[in-house]
Design a protein around this motif. Sequence first.
Motif, PDB file in Angstrom:
ATOM      1  N   ASN A 197     -43.786  -3.813   8.805  1.00 38.11           N
ATOM      2  CA  ASN A 197     -43.920  -4.887   7.819  1.00 38.11           C
ATOM      3  C   ASN A 197     -43.202  -6.147   8.303  1.00 38.11           C
ATOM      4  N   LYS A 198     -43.367  -7.235   7.589  1.00 30.33           N
ATOM      5  CA  LYS A 198     -42.878  -8.537   8.039  1.00 30.33           C
ATOM      6  C   LYS A 198     -41.351  -8.580   8.167  1.00 30.33           C
ATOM      7  N   ILE A 199     -40.654  -7.885   7.274  1.00 29.04           N
ATOM      8  CA  ILE A 199     -39.193  -7.911   7.317  1.00 29.04           C
ATOM      9  C   ILE A 199     -38.681  -7.244   8.582  1.00 29.04           C
ATOM     10  N   ILE A 200     -39.212  -6.058   8.882  1.00 30.85           N
ATOM     11  CA  ILE A 200     -38.790  -5.342  10.097  1.00 30.85           C
ATOM     12  C   ILE A 200     -39.180  -6.138  11.334  1.00 30.85           C
ATOM     13  N   ARG A 201     -40.361  -6.763  11.290  1.00 31.99           N
ATOM     14  CA  ARG A 201     -40.815  -7.575  12.425  1.00 31.99           C
ATOM     15  C   ARG A 201     -39.855  -8.740  12.675  1.00 31.99           C
ATOM     16  N   PHE A 202     -39.414  -9.373  11.594  1.00 35.92           N
ATOM     17  CA  PHE A 202     -38.470 -10.483  11.717  1.00 35.92           C
ATOM     18  C   PHE A 202     -37.132  -9.992  12.288  1.00 35.92           C
ATOM     19  N   LEU A 203     -36.638  -8.872  11.803  1.00 39.17           N
ATOM     20  CA  LEU A 203     -35.372  -8.329  12.279  1.00 39.17           C
ATOM     21  C   LEU A 203     -35.441  -7.979  13.765  1.00 39.17           C
ATOM     22  N   LEU A 204     -36.547  -7.374  14.186  1.00 39.40           N
ATOM     23  CA  LEU A 204     -36.693  -6.952  15.579  1.00 39.40           C
ATOM     24  C   LEU A 204     -36.943  -8.120  16.522  1.00 39.40           C
ATOM     25  N   THR A 205     -37.220  -9.290  15.962  1.00 36.64           N
ATOM     26  CA  THR A 205     -37.484 -10.469  16.785  1.00 36.64           C
ATOM     27  C   THR A 205     -36.293 -11.408  16.845  1.00 36.64           C
ATOM     28  N   TRP A 206     -35.698 -11.731  15.688  1.00 36.95           N
ATOM     29  CA  TRP A 206     -34.697 -12.795  15.643  1.00 36.95           C
ATOM     30  C   TRP A 206     -33.282 -12.335  15.304  1.00 36.95           C
ATOM     31  N   VAL A 207     -33.111 -11.135  14.807  1.00 36.13           N
ATOM     32  CA  VAL A 207     -31.774 -10.637  14.466  1.00 36.13           C
ATOM     33  C   VAL A 207     -31.318  -9.590  15.476  1.00 36.13           C
ATOM     34  N   LEU A 208     -32.102  -8.555  15.622  1.00 37.99           N
ATOM     35  CA  LEU A 208     -31.869  -7.516  16.631  1.00 37.99           C
ATOM     36  C   LEU A 208     -33.080  -7.541  17.557  1.00 37.99           C
ATOM     37  N   PRO A 209     -33.061  -8.356  18.603  1.00 37.01           N
ATOM     38  CA  PRO A 209     -34.278  -8.638  19.374  1.00 37.01           C
ATOM     39  C   PRO A 209     -34.762  -7.502  20.284  1.00 37.01           C
TER      40      PRO A 209
END
Length: 261
Positions: A197-209
């Motif tokens: 989902n979008k939240i996990i996608r955001f985390l895996l990209t910009w928080v925990l890359p």
Amino acid sequence: MFYVTMFFQYMSQYMKTRLEYRADLVVEMLSDFLNQTVNLVFILVVFGHTQFLSGWSRDEIIFIYGFFLIPFALFSSFFNIWDFNDRYIVKGEMDRILTRPIHSLFQVILERMELESLFGVVTGLVIVVYAGSSLNLAITWYDPLLFIIFAIGGALAYAAIFIAIASIGFWSDAKTSIMPMMYNIGNYGRYPVDIYNKIIRFLLTWVLPFAFVGVYPAAYFLGKKEWYAFSFATPLIGIVFFTLAILIWNRGIRKYRGAGN
């Protein structure tokens, strides 16, 4: 040159130590290989029930997994700091590190290196070549160079996350650690982020890359043009996050007061 010399001296001593117990070294390499094989079998089992996963074919997923193994092997070889909090903070070995005239993180990296993990690079390359051949991927003259740059960028991004987490120990010396949980989260980088989902996608990209370790750089070689910007951002993300992690480490060192306090 001093740091380069120290690196190769540590590496030489490490290899001498490991080669004293060659059977143990072989067993560890076989154990890593079996673990990688199990993960590959899992992918094959999943695709035994479906042809595509969010538009990704079996061979594309295998290619991403193979690419992921290469920066992960580099990380595992030189940034094996999963037990940093317990060993260096709780047990006080950080006090010994700080008595030497060399950067503390560099010493920890050298002491915890596991060069046998580099075998994962070979495994990853074999998987990438197999999947690439099955997909009939076209290769240009500069692709091998980009492959190396992306792999190093992915390894730096991976290392940055764990260096930053290890640095938490300078403020909190509790034995509990979020390292194991973070290792599990890192496995998400083996698969395309658009299956989440979008939240996990955001985390895996910009928080925990973690996405920059596997799917984003691999997307370039798979011809996923909509993700080219992320692919070419991989080395930049690696450098930026690694620099931030070192800054957090350096600030933590200034807060550290020793094992006795």
